[in-house]
Design a protein around this motif. Structure first.
Motif, PDB file in Angstrom:
ATOM      1  N   THR A 168      -2.369   8.007   5.122  1.00 21.38           N
ATOM      2  CA  THR A 168      -2.325   7.546   6.513  1.00 21.38           C
ATOM      3  C   THR A 168      -2.509   8.737   7.440  1.00 21.38           C
ATOM      4  N   ASP A 169      -2.704   8.469   8.699  1.00 20.54           N
ATOM      5  CA  ASP A 169      -2.836   9.542   9.691  1.00 20.54           C
ATOM      6  C   ASP A 169      -1.498  10.214   9.921  1.00 20.54           C
ATOM      7  N   PRO A 170      -1.452  11.504  10.086  1.00 23.11           N
ATOM      8  CA  PRO A 170      -2.612  12.382  10.014  1.00 23.11           C
ATOM      9  C   PRO A 170      -3.026  12.635   8.574  1.00 23.11           C
ATOM     10  N   SER A 171      -4.310  12.604   8.366  1.00 25.49           N
ATOM     11  CA  SER A 171      -4.875  12.794   7.037  1.00 25.49           C
ATOM     12  C   SER A 171      -4.929  14.284   6.708  1.00 25.49           C
ATOM     13  N   PRO A 172      -4.699  14.659   5.447  1.00 29.33           N
ATOM     14  CA  PRO A 172      -4.785  16.081   5.091  1.00 29.33           C
ATOM     15  C   PRO A 172      -6.212  16.597   5.208  1.00 29.33           C
ATOM     16  N   LEU A 173      -6.335  17.865   5.512  1.00 32.75           N
ATOM     17  CA  LEU A 173      -7.642  18.496   5.594  1.00 32.75           C
ATOM     18  C   LEU A 173      -8.203  18.714   4.191  1.00 32.75           C
TER      19      LEU A 173
END
Length: 89
Positions: A60-65
């Protein structure tokens, strides 16, 4: 044995990078911490490799980079969101 976690993975929320690169499952009050190596699937999902086991997560947001792909992380989950199933082969 199968371990299922109902919580989604939220980077910076219930999921944080860790310096110690070894798998672990521990309990702290009402939460469990699961440490493993994170692999992003690129399809809104992730795999947490804990030793020889793999746990699948929705992200889910925030999504990992993308830069965190392959790094060691700790995922915190409520004890009531974790299920353990035993079976014989």
């Amino acid at each position: 044995m199968e371990l299922n976690v109902d919580d989604d993975l939220a980077w910076g929320g219930n999921t944080q990078p860790v310096a110690l690169g070894s798998p672990e499952l521990s309990e702290d009050g009402s939460q469990a911490a699961i440490r493993g190596r994170l692999t992003l699937t690129g399809e809104g999902g992730a795999v947490l490799r804990v030793g020889d086991s793999q746990l699948l997560f929705d992200v889910t947001d925030p999504s990992p980079l993308v830069a965190v792909d392959g790094t060691w992380v700790a995922v915190l989950a409520g004890r009531d969101s974790i299920s353990l199933y035993f079976y014989s082969l």
